[in-house]
Design a protein around this motif. Structure first.
Motif, PDB file in Angstrom:
ATOM      1  N   ASP A 167       0.814  -1.213   0.000  1.00 23.62           N
ATOM      2  CA  ASP A 167       0.000   0.000   0.000  1.00 23.62           C
ATOM      3  C   ASP A 167       0.847   1.264   0.000  1.00 23.62           C
ATOM      4  OD1 ASP A 167      -2.294  -1.547   0.048  1.00 23.62           O
ATOM      5  OD2 ASP A 167      -2.371  -1.595   2.248  1.00 23.62           O
ATOM      6  N   GLN A 168       2.167   1.137   0.127  1.00 24.12           N
ATOM      7  CA  GLN A 168       3.040   2.310   0.169  1.00 24.12           C
ATOM      8  C   GLN A 168       3.441   2.710  -1.247  1.00 24.12           C
ATOM      9  OE1 GLN A 168       6.717   1.651   2.212  1.00 24.12           O
ATOM     10  NE2 GLN A 168       7.479   3.736   1.888  1.00 24.12           N
ATOM     11  N   VAL A 169       3.297   4.002  -1.561  1.00 24.43           N
ATOM     12  CA  VAL A 169       3.707   4.527  -2.856  1.00 24.43           C
ATOM     13  C   VAL A 169       5.192   4.874  -2.787  1.00 24.43           C
ATOM     14  CG1 VAL A 169       3.304   6.288  -4.605  1.00 24.43           C
ATOM     15  CG2 VAL A 169       1.391   5.405  -3.263  1.00 24.43           C
ATOM     16  N   HIS A 170       5.984   4.399  -3.722  1.00 30.29           N
ATOM     17  CA  HIS A 170       7.424   4.630  -3.712  1.00 30.29           C
ATOM     18  C   HIS A 170       7.958   4.522  -5.125  1.00 30.29           C
ATOM     19  CE1 HIS A 170       8.073   0.282  -4.303  1.00 30.29           C
ATOM     20  NE2 HIS A 170       7.054   0.124  -3.474  1.00 30.29           N
ATOM     21  N   LEU A 171       9.176   4.969  -5.321  1.00 24.70           N
ATOM     22  CA  LEU A 171       9.858   4.748  -6.593  1.00 24.70           C
ATOM     23  C   LEU A 171      10.059   3.251  -6.780  1.00 24.70           C
ATOM     24  CD1 LEU A 171      12.485   7.628  -6.465  1.00 24.70           C
ATOM     25  CD2 LEU A 171      10.609   7.441  -8.088  1.00 24.70           C
ATOM     26  N   ASN A 172       9.674   2.745  -7.931  1.00 24.46           N
ATOM     27  CA  ASN A 172       9.601   1.308  -8.156  1.00 24.46           C
ATOM     28  C   ASN A 172      10.890   0.795  -8.804  1.00 24.46           C
ATOM     29  OD1 ASN A 172       8.494  -1.226  -8.199  1.00 24.46           O
ATOM     30  ND2 ASN A 172       7.291  -0.895 -10.049  1.00 24.46           N
ATOM     31  N   PRO A 173      11.751   0.060  -8.080  1.00 23.59           N
ATOM     32  CA  PRO A 173      13.006  -0.430  -8.683  1.00 23.59           C
ATOM     33  C   PRO A 173      12.806  -1.302  -9.916  1.00 23.59           C
ATOM     34  CG  PRO A 173      13.084  -0.619  -6.289  1.00 23.59           C
ATOM     35  CD  PRO A 173      11.671  -0.251  -6.649  1.00 23.59           C
ATOM     36  N   HIS A 208       2.610   2.988  -8.124  1.00 23.61           N
ATOM     37  CA  HIS A 208       1.154   3.007  -8.277  1.00 23.61           C
ATOM     38  C   HIS A 208       0.758   4.046  -9.315  1.00 23.61           C
ATOM     39  CE1 HIS A 208       1.715   1.033  -4.404  1.00 23.61           C
ATOM     40  NE2 HIS A 208       0.469   0.570  -4.488  1.00 23.61           N
ATOM     41  N   GLY A 209      -0.290   3.728 -10.055  1.00 31.78           N
ATOM     42  CA  GLY A 209      -0.828   4.625 -11.064  1.00 31.78           C
ATOM     43  C   GLY A 209      -2.308   4.867 -10.853  1.00 31.78           C
ATOM     44  N   VAL A 210      -2.898   5.702 -11.718  1.00 29.29           N
ATOM     45  CA  VAL A 210      -4.306   6.089 -11.571  1.00 29.29           C
ATOM     46  C   VAL A 210      -4.998   6.061 -12.934  1.00 29.29           C
ATOM     47  CG1 VAL A 210      -3.972   7.493  -9.503  1.00 29.29           C
ATOM     48  CG2 VAL A 210      -3.633   8.522 -11.749  1.00 29.29           C
ATOM     49  N   LEU A 211      -6.332   5.912 -12.864  1.00 29.21           N
ATOM     50  CA  LEU A 211      -7.186   5.969 -14.060  1.00 29.21           C
ATOM     51  C   LEU A 211      -8.428   6.816 -13.825  1.00 29.21           C
ATOM     52  CD1 LEU A 211      -7.355   2.537 -15.960  1.00 29.21           C
ATOM     53  CD2 LEU A 211      -6.940   4.814 -16.919  1.00 29.21           C
ATOM     54  N   GLN A 212      -8.519   7.457 -12.674  1.00 26.17           N
ATOM     55  CA  GLN A 212      -9.710   8.241 -12.349  1.00 26.17           C
ATOM     56  C   GLN A 212      -9.351   9.295 -11.306  1.00 26.17           C
ATOM     57  OE1 GLN A 212     -12.647   5.832 -10.385  1.00 26.17           O
ATOM     58  NE2 GLN A 212     -11.134   4.715  -9.164  1.00 26.17           N
ATOM     59  N   GLY A 213     -10.244  10.292 -11.186  1.00 25.94           N
ATOM     60  CA  GLY A 213     -10.093  11.303 -10.151  1.00 25.94           C
ATOM     61  C   GLY A 213      -9.123  12.405 -10.531  1.00 25.94           C
ATOM     62  N   ILE A 359      -1.050  11.593  -4.635  1.00 32.32           N
ATOM     63  CA  ILE A 359      -1.194  10.168  -4.940  1.00 32.32           C
ATOM     64  C   ILE A 359      -0.826   9.316  -3.734  1.00 32.32           C
ATOM     65  CG2 ILE A 359       1.144   9.947  -5.887  1.00 32.32           C
ATOM     66  CD1 ILE A 359      -0.049   7.974  -7.938  1.00 32.32           C
ATOM     67  N   ALA A 360       0.078   9.787  -2.869  1.00 29.27           N
ATOM     68  CA  ALA A 360       0.442   9.017  -1.685  1.00 29.27           C
ATOM     69  C   ALA A 360      -0.690   8.967  -0.679  1.00 29.27           C
ATOM     70  CB  ALA A 360       1.694   9.617  -1.035  1.00 29.27           C
ATOM     71  N   ALA A 361      -1.589   9.978  -0.679  1.00 32.35           N
ATOM     72  CA  ALA A 361      -2.721  10.008   0.253  1.00 32.35           C
ATOM     73  C   ALA A 361      -4.000   9.480  -0.360  1.00 32.35           C
ATOM     74  CB  ALA A 361      -2.937  11.443   0.741  1.00 32.35           C
ATOM     75  N   LEU A 362      -3.936   9.002  -1.587  1.00 38.27           N
ATOM     76  CA  LEU A 362      -5.124   8.485  -2.261  1.00 38.27           C
ATOM     77  C   LEU A 362      -5.530   7.143  -1.657  1.00 38.27           C
ATOM     78  CD1 LEU A 362      -6.673   9.677  -4.743  1.00 38.27           C
ATOM     79  CD2 LEU A 362      -5.480   7.968  -6.138  1.00 38.27           C
ATOM     80  N   PRO A 363      -6.833   6.872  -1.512  1.00 37.67           N
ATOM     81  CA  PRO A 363      -7.252   5.555  -0.996  1.00 37.67           C
ATOM     82  C   PRO A 363      -6.727   4.426  -1.879  1.00 37.67           C
ATOM     83  CG  PRO A 363      -9.082   7.096  -0.956  1.00 37.67           C
ATOM     84  CD  PRO A 363      -7.972   7.783  -1.696  1.00 37.67           C
ATOM     85  N   ALA A 364      -6.436   3.305  -1.242  1.00 37.63           N
ATOM     86  CA  ALA A 364      -5.852   2.174  -1.972  1.00 37.63           C
ATOM     87  C   ALA A 364      -6.755   1.675  -3.084  1.00 37.63           C
ATOM     88  CB  ALA A 364      -5.531   1.036  -1.006  1.00 37.63           C
ATOM     89  N   ALA A 365      -8.080   1.799  -2.921  1.00 35.29           N
ATOM     90  CA  ALA A 365      -9.004   1.319  -3.946  1.00 35.29           C
ATOM     91  C   ALA A 365      -8.915   2.146  -5.224  1.00 35.29           C
ATOM     92  CB  ALA A 365     -10.435   1.327  -3.407  1.00 35.29           C
ATOM     93  N   GLN A 366      -8.427   3.374  -5.149  1.00 31.99           N
ATOM     94  CA  GLN A 366      -8.350   4.239  -6.316  1.00 31.99           C
ATOM     95  C   GLN A 366      -6.971   4.229  -6.980  1.00 31.99           C
ATOM     96  OE1 GLN A 366      -9.806   8.183  -5.447  1.00 31.99           O
ATOM     97  NE2 GLN A 366     -11.424   7.432  -4.089  1.00 31.99           N
ATOM     98  N   ARG A 367      -6.064   3.397  -6.479  1.00 29.22           N
ATOM     99  CA  ARG A 367      -4.730   3.291  -7.051  1.00 29.22           C
ATOM    100  C   ARG A 367      -4.537   1.901  -7.648  1.00 29.22           C
ATOM    101  NH1 ARG A 367      -1.713   5.417  -1.747  1.00 29.22           N
ATOM    102  NH2 ARG A 367      -1.871   3.162  -1.398  1.00 29.22           N
ATOM    103  N   LEU A 368      -3.734   1.833  -8.687  1.00 32.22           N
ATOM    104  CA  LEU A 368      -3.418   0.564  -9.345  1.00 32.22           C
ATOM    105  C   LEU A 368      -1.929   0.309  -9.202  1.00 32.22           C
ATOM    106  CD1 LEU A 368      -5.547   0.970 -12.601  1.00 32.22           C
ATOM    107  CD2 LEU A 368      -6.114  -0.344 -10.555  1.00 32.22           C
ATOM    108  N   GLN A 369      -1.597  -0.884  -8.675  1.00 24.91           N
ATOM    109  CA  GLN A 369      -0.200  -1.213  -8.426  1.00 24.91           C
ATOM    110  C   GLN A 369       0.454  -1.809  -9.652  1.00 24.91           C
ATOM    111  OE1 GLN A 369       0.409  -3.905  -5.174  1.00 24.91           O
ATOM    112  NE2 GLN A 369       2.599  -3.489  -5.002  1.00 24.91           N
ATOM    113  N   SER A 370       1.714  -1.485  -9.839  1.00 27.76           N
ATOM    114  CA  SER A 370       2.481  -2.025 -10.957  1.00 27.76           C
ATOM    115  C   SER A 370       2.833  -3.485 -10.692  1.00 27.76           C
ATOM    116  CB  SER A 370       3.754  -1.215 -11.163  1.00 27.76           C
ATOM    117  OG  SER A 370       4.510  -1.721 -12.241  1.00 27.76           O
TER     118      SER A 370
END
Length: 630
Positions: A167-173, A208-213, A359-370
């Motif tokens: 659930d943590q947003v970070h730079l993705n290695p 994490h990415g987004v498609l809405q909001g 994006i770091a404070a966005l609810p987990a349901a509204q984020r898409l994980q890589s």
């Protein structure tokens, strides 16, 4: 400048600097650096002399000599004409000949079509790079170093992937360039080779990415990283930064693909390789706000802020263009470090526009994980390409990557690094820097989770063994691309024509003489695959190449051994040995040793000494007694 290495080392610093200035090279540095620089120039001059001498020794019976001769006939063709008039088939054929594509868009074709004839700006065109030795020359020099390299240590039995909270947003290695160095908290990053390769751009996407909001994030240009490379001092753009959004399917070169949108620090917006003036120039300490707005009517707007001031809407398009692919925050930098605000509890650096959420404070349901990377070495895979320059290794590798998108391969090669160079410069310098950095990247890849393709010649057994030992525990596979003589001839011609660089003939012939084809070895590989000629035919053709190359190459000069003068065997390490005892006859009645012992001279009565043999008395050093005594 026919000098030997011993002669170069005998020169003084002033003489070294004078000779370096004569050949137009940098004359700064310590003596060891000056010696290496001058010796490299001497070797380069010898290579050119050998190349010119080979023109008189070539004959039509050699497949490679015929290819080099025919290349001169088509060298006058314009590279731009080849690119503009190329059809899908010709472009694909050119890719197989050049091994790596110089156009950024060719790695990811446009959606809805298999091939696009629309010219796309490349990071380095042939006109910008100019002629040079080619990557085969520098790759071969790097491979030779493995002959004396020590065997790598066996890997530790630990997982390769880093543990991150889902659930943590970070730079993705896994979704970053291998030459992009991340901090331990996943909020900061910088180019790994900012000093060795200052013009190299390194990028990374968030996890994490987004498609809405309405979503945004903030990036701060922390500081510039000043390099010490003399050839980079004249570069006006000492650092660079791009921030924005992209989809996972596009490359990590932000702004160079169709679904990649960037705000460039030079005061421009970039997408699909096209640059337009936008915003203001960024400097050290500036904070860029990136905001994406997905409206209910199906449109997307991307806007940017600088230090809290609105720069405007840079991009506007329909959500149908994304084809249900989420947009991920993306950063790209050169010779500078960046920090992204990813702490959901921390206040923003500058107030966000109304209605936007970090994006770091966005609810987990509204984020898409890589997609996550493999966690153990047994789940990772490495493909080792083997073949001559221009044989089609990179074309096969790129095709394999497109056919298996679920594996998320990372292509490690010299030309792949050069695609990350935006600024102009001498291609020879860039190739040398890229080949050195690639050696370090391969070592780093062996300790980083993921799937890799090593796009190099890899024709020396010592180089293949060393690299495969580095990846011990991975699923290791060797792919040999060895086409027929006529097919290689065509591909080599296209390679030299389209890339605008001439492969040194001597280097190419030495590659043939030194080449060995791999065989299945259970301790190093799980599979060896010959994708064109089968192994038996490839071995036969390679032997023909070797026989012809040995005839064309100049004979290796043999130095006559000078007769060795007699030298005493050196004493073993330790204190010096004692001097030998020296005695001399000082007269009829006395011995004298004044070198070792300070003995006082003595004498005997004349009546006692009756004959010379009586002189060896018990008082004489070394006396062992009377042999005649019972």
């Amino acid at each position: 400048m026919a000098m030997k290495l011993a002669d170069v080392k005998k020169l003084k610093v002033a003489e070294l600097r004078s000779k370096l200035k004569e050949v137009g090279l940098d004359s700064k540095g310590l003596k060891t650096e000056l010696v290496d620089r001058l010796w490299s120039a001497v070797q380069d001059g010898l290579e050119e002399e050998e190349n010119t001498s080979l023109h008189t020794k070539q004959h039509d019976s050699s497949p490679i000599s015929a290819a080099l001769t025919d290349t001169a006939e088509v060298r006058d063709l314009a590279v731009t004409d080849v690119e503009v008039n190329a059809s899908c088939g010709l472009r694909e054929y050119r890719d197989s000949g050049t091994q790596t594509e110089s156009d950024a868009a060719q790695s990811a074709p446009q959606h809805g079509s298999e091939c696009s004839t629309k010219p796309v700006r490349s990071f380095q065109s042939a006109e910008e790079t100019g002629g040079g030795r080619g990557r085969a020359f520098y790759e071969f020099k790097e491979e030779i170093r493995y002959k004396r390299a020590k065997s790598p240590q066996p890997p530790e039995g630990r997982d390769l992937s880093e543990e991150w909270d889902e659930d943590q947003v970070h730079l993705n290695p896994p979704d970053s360039h291998l030459h992009f160095e991340l901090s331990s908290d996943g909020c900061c990053g910088k180019p790994r080779f900012w000093n060795q390769f200052p013009s190299l751009w390194s990028g990374c996407r968030l996890s994490h990415g987004v498609l809405q909001g309405n979503v945004g994030f903030e990036v701060r240009l922390e500081r510039k990283l000043l390099n010490t490379q003399p050839e980079e001092q004249e570069d006006m753009e000492t650092y660079g930064v791009r921030v924005g959004w992209s989809v996972v399917e596009d490359s990590l070169l932000l702004g160079e693909d169709g679904l990649s949108f960037a705000y460039d620090g030079r005061g421009m917006k970039v997408s699909g390789g096209k640059e337009e003036e936008f915003g203001e120039v960024l400097s050290e300490g500036d904070i860029i706000g990136c905001y994406a707005s997905f409206s209910k009517d199906g449109s997307v707007q991307l806007s940017f802020h600088k230090n809290g001031r609105f720069m405007g809407v840079a991009f506007s398009f329909s959500t149908s263009l994304l084809e249900s692919h989420p947009l991920f925050p993306h950063v790209l930098c050169k010779s500078c470090s960046l920090r992204i605000l990813l702490d959901p509890s921390a206040p923003p650096w500058y107030p966000s526009p109304a209605g936007f959420t970090p994006i770091a404070a966005l609810p987990a349901a509204q984020r898409l994980q890589s997609t996550l990377s493999p966690s153990t070495r047994a789940e990772c895979e490495v493909l080792l390409m083997v073949g001559f320059p221009g044989s089609g290794k990179t074309h096969w590798a790129r095709t394999h990557i497109r056919q298996h998108p679920e594996k998320h391969y990372r292509l490690l090669g010299t030309e792949e690094l050069l695609r990350c160079v935006i600024s102009d410069g001498q291609r020879d310098i860039r190739l040398r820097q890229a080949s050195h950095c690639l050696t370090e990247l391969i070592k780093l890849a062996a300790q980083t989770s993921g799937n890799y393709i090593l796009d190099q010649n890899n024709i020396l057994f010592s180089a293949r063994r060393h690299k495969l030992q580095l990846f011990s525990g991975f699923r290791r596979k060797v792919v040999v691309v060895f086409p027929s003589a006529d097919e290689w001839k065509k591909r080599l011609m296209l390679h030299q024509t389209s890339e605008g660089e001439q492969i040194p003939q001597t280097a190419l012939l030495k590659l043939q003489v030194s080449c060995t084809l791999p065989e299945e070895q259970s301790d190093l590989t799980e599979e060896v695959q010959y994708v064109e000629l089968p192994q038996e035919q490839a071995q036969t053709l390679l032997q023909e190449y070797k026989d012809c190359a040995r005839r064309l190459l100049p004979p290796v000069p043999t130095q006559k051994k000078q007769p060795r003068m007699y030298k005493k065997r050196p004493y073993p390490p330790g204190p010096p040995p004692p001097a030998p005892l020296k005695f001399s006859w000082a007269g009829r009645n006395e011995w004298n040793d004044q070198t070792r012992f300070s003995l006082q001279p003595w004498s005997q009565p004349s009546s006692y000494v009756s004959k010379p043999s009586d002189l060896h008395s018990k008082h004489t050093p070394g006396y062992c007694g009377d042999k005649n005594k019972n």
